[in-house]
Design a protein around this motif. Structure first.
Motif, short mmCIF file in Angstrom:
data_model
loop_
_atom_site.label_atom_id
_atom_site.label_comp_id
_atom_site.label_asym_id
_atom_site.label_seq_id
_atom_site.Cartn_x
_atom_site.Cartn_y
_atom_site.Cartn_z
N LEU A 107 53.33 34.77 43.23
CA LEU A 107 53.18 34.26 44.60
C LEU A 107 54.40 33.45 45.05
CD1 LEU A 107 49.45 33.17 44.24
CD2 LEU A 107 50.29 35.10 45.59
N GLY A 108 55.36 33.30 44.13
CA GLY A 108 56.60 32.63 44.53
C GLY A 108 56.81 31.26 43.90
N LYS A 109 55.87 30.83 43.02
CA LYS A 109 56.05 29.51 42.40
C LYS A 109 56.89 29.68 41.14
CE LYS A 109 53.99 25.12 41.72
NZ LYS A 109 55.37 24.67 41.59
N SER A 113 68.01 45.19 34.26
CA SER A 113 67.08 44.95 35.35
C SER A 113 66.07 43.89 34.92
CB SER A 113 66.34 46.24 35.70
OG SER A 113 65.46 46.56 34.66
N SER A 114 65.45 43.25 35.90
CA SER A 114 64.47 42.23 35.54
C SER A 114 63.29 42.29 36.48
CB SER A 114 65.11 40.85 35.59
OG SER A 114 65.41 40.52 36.92
N GLU A 115 62.09 42.13 35.93
CA GLU A 115 60.91 42.02 36.78
C GLU A 115 60.08 40.86 36.27
OE1 GLU A 115 58.34 45.56 34.58
OE2 GLU A 115 59.30 45.98 36.51
N LEU A 116 59.24 40.34 37.16
CA LEU A 116 58.44 39.18 36.77
C LEU A 116 57.45 39.56 35.67
CD1 LEU A 116 57.65 37.56 40.22
CD2 LEU A 116 58.88 36.47 38.34
N PRO A 117 57.05 38.60 34.84
CA PRO A 117 56.05 38.88 33.80
C PRO A 117 54.72 39.32 34.41
CG PRO A 117 57.12 36.77 33.41
CD PRO A 117 57.57 37.22 34.76
N GLY A 118 53.98 40.13 33.63
CA GLY A 118 52.62 40.48 34.02
C GLY A 118 52.53 41.56 35.08
N THR A 119 53.61 42.36 35.26
CA THR A 119 53.59 43.37 36.32
C THR A 119 52.50 44.42 36.09
OG1 THR A 119 55.47 44.25 35.15
CG2 THR A 119 55.90 43.38 37.33
N SER A 120 52.10 44.62 34.81
CA SER A 120 51.10 45.65 34.54
C SER A 120 49.68 45.13 34.80
CB SER A 120 51.20 46.10 33.08
OG SER A 120 50.98 44.99 32.24
N LEU A 121 49.53 43.84 35.08
CA LEU A 121 48.19 43.28 35.29
C LEU A 121 47.93 43.02 36.77
CD1 LEU A 121 48.06 40.64 32.40
CD2 LEU A 121 46.85 42.82 32.52
N ASP A 122 46.63 43.19 37.19
CA ASP A 122 46.32 42.91 38.59
C ASP A 122 46.07 41.40 38.77
OD1 ASP A 122 43.73 42.34 37.76
OD2 ASP A 122 43.06 44.39 38.10
N ASP A 123 45.89 41.00 40.04
CA ASP A 123 45.77 39.57 40.36
C ASP A 123 44.53 38.93 39.72
OD1 ASP A 123 48.05 39.72 41.84
OD2 ASP A 123 47.04 39.94 43.76
N GLY A 162 61.07 23.42 47.09
CA GLY A 162 61.81 23.28 48.34
C GLY A 162 60.91 23.71 49.50
N LEU A 163 61.29 23.33 50.73
CA LEU A 163 60.42 23.59 51.88
C LEU A 163 60.22 25.10 52.09
CD1 LEU A 163 58.77 22.29 54.08
CD2 LEU A 163 60.81 22.25 55.51
N ILE A 164 61.31 25.86 52.05
CA ILE A 164 61.21 27.31 52.30
C ILE A 164 60.37 27.96 51.20
CG2 ILE A 164 62.54 29.47 52.55
CD1 ILE A 164 63.16 27.51 54.76
N GLY A 165 60.61 27.58 49.95
CA GLY A 165 59.84 28.14 48.83
C GLY A 165 58.36 27.82 48.98
N ALA A 166 58.07 26.58 49.41
CA ALA A 166 56.67 26.17 49.57
C ALA A 166 56.00 26.95 50.70
CB ALA A 166 56.60 24.66 49.84
N ILE A 167 56.75 27.17 51.79
CA ILE A 167 56.17 27.93 52.92
C ILE A 167 55.90 29.37 52.49
CG2 ILE A 167 56.68 28.89 55.23
CD1 ILE A 167 58.20 26.24 55.80
N ASN A 168 56.84 29.97 51.78
CA ASN A 168 56.64 31.35 51.31
C ASN A 168 55.44 31.44 50.36
OD1 ASN A 168 58.69 32.46 52.77
ND2 ASN A 168 60.23 32.10 51.17
N PHE A 169 55.34 30.44 49.45
CA PHE A 169 54.20 30.42 48.52
C PHE A 169 52.89 30.35 49.32
CE2 PHE A 169 51.26 27.76 45.93
CZ PHE A 169 51.02 28.66 44.90
N ALA A 170 52.83 29.43 50.30
CA ALA A 170 51.61 29.26 51.11
C ALA A 170 51.26 30.56 51.82
CB ALA A 170 51.79 28.12 52.10
N LYS A 171 52.30 31.23 52.40
CA LYS A 171 52.06 32.50 53.12
C LYS A 171 51.47 33.53 52.16
CE LYS A 171 55.70 32.63 56.60
NZ LYS A 171 57.09 33.10 56.70
N ASN A 172 52.04 33.62 50.96
CA ASN A 172 51.57 34.62 49.99
C ASN A 172 50.14 34.32 49.55
OD1 ASN A 172 53.99 35.96 50.06
ND2 ASN A 172 54.87 34.85 48.31
N VAL A 173 49.82 33.05 49.39
CA VAL A 173 48.45 32.68 48.97
C VAL A 173 47.47 33.05 50.09
CG1 VAL A 173 46.92 30.73 48.42
CG2 VAL A 173 49.22 30.82 47.42
N ILE A 174 47.85 32.71 51.34
CA ILE A 174 46.92 32.94 52.46
C ILE A 174 46.68 34.44 52.67
CG2 ILE A 174 46.72 32.73 55.00
CD1 ILE A 174 48.22 29.98 54.60
N SER A 175 47.71 35.25 52.43
CA SER A 175 47.57 36.67 52.77
C SER A 175 46.96 37.52 51.65
CB SER A 175 48.94 37.24 53.18
OG SER A 175 49.81 37.11 52.08
#
Ligand SMILES: C[S@@+](CC[C@H](N)C(=O)[O-])C[C@H]1O[C@@H](n2cnc3c(N)ncnc32)[C@H](O)[C@@H]1O
Length: 267
Positions: free
Chosen positions: A24-26, A2-12, A220-233
């Motif tokens: 955030l998707g970058k 299994s794999s998870e992103l680094p830093g899962t134990s830390l808050d934002d 990529g465009l979709i990746g950038a849109i998802n990143f922007a959405k995650n940042v805004i929310s």
């Protein structure tokens, strides 16, 4: 596995900036973006005869590009266990491809084991002593005639005032929440020369990691849109991303992305 992103134990709030961006998707986390990576890969001219070693593959974006060039072997040395696992899971399965959990200054790999060595956005995060240890290890690992490519942050011009350097280090370290210590080009070259390397090539690009156009190029465009959405929310993440972008923008005249290609002499 299994794999998870680094830093899962830390808050934002406490997460190092590069892992916050990853959350955030970058995925492309180096200062000159994917374009500078491609320039550097062209200079390194990887062929089917090469044993390639990468320090700090992170989420394995460059690893995937290197593997498409069909080197004889690819080894990544990554100190973050989650990042190492993430990259291993997302790379093609082959006994020619491996990710080792370890630190770049003490890899435990054999001397002269690779013909091409590569590292992006990892020396800038290291102290001067760690930088020296990593570059010495690079020299030990490369076969004579082998090439070493780095892609890092650079302070310009070479005669920039020390006060400017101090301000940049402070602004980056406090917004990214990691000690960031970029060097001037002359100091990067000296670091490599002190280990025994000869410098072959050097190039710059703007430090546009968080500029919209660069984010689209890198993700990529979709990746950038998802990143922007995650940042805004996400209020906390948004504040942190804007703090990083403000620091990059404030010092854009004196802070660049830089690649450097060096060679271990034949004798
Ligand atoms: C900013 S990220 C860059 C990741 C990737 N190279 C990229 O450009 O997308 C920094 C990476 O360097 C790794 N790292 C930092 N110092 C390291 C060291 N001494 N040995 C191995 N990995 C290291 C971190 O764990 C992280 O994955």
């Amino acid at each position: 596995m299994s794999s998870e992103l680094p830093g899962t134990s830390l808050d934002d709030v406490h997460l190092p900036g590069h892992w916050l961006l990853a959350r955030l998707g970058k995925r492309v986390l180096r200062p000159g973006g994917i374009e500078m990576t491609h320039n550097l890969l062209r200079c390194l001219n990887i062929t089917e005869n090469d044993d390639v070693l990468e320090f700090a593959p992170g989420l394995g974006i460059t690893a995937r590009h290197i593997i498409k060039l069909h080197p004889k072997t690819y080894t990544g040395v990554e100190r973050d266990e989650n990042a190492a696992r993430w990259t291993q899971v997302h790379l093609p399965k082959s006994d020619r491809i491996q990710i080792v959990i370890g630190t770049a200054d003490k890899t435990n790999l054999s001397a002269n084991c690779c013909s091409v060595l590569f590292g992006e956005a990892m020396l800038s995060m290291s102290s001067q002593k760690q930088k020296e240890g990593i570059v010495d290890e690079a020299f030990r690992l490369l076969k004579p005639g082998g090439v070493y490519g780095i892609h890092e942050l650079c302070i310009v011009p070479d005669n920039a005032a020390e006060e400017m350097e101090t301000k940049i280090v402070k602004a980056l370290s406090s917004s990214i929440h990691v000690g960031v210590r970029p060097l001037k080009a002359a100091d990067w070259c000296q670091l490599l020369k002190n280990a025994g390397f000869e410098i072959l090539d050097l190039g710059y690009a703007p430090m546009n990691l968080l500029q919209p156009i660069r984010i689209i190029q890198d993700e990529g465009l979709i990746g950038a849109i998802n990143f922007a959405k995650n940042v805004i929310s996400n209020t906390i993440a948004r504040k942190r991303v804007f703090a990083m972008k403000t620091a990059f923008d404030r010092y854009k005249e004196n802070l660049k992305a830089m690649y450097l290609v060096a060679r271990k002499p034949n004798s």
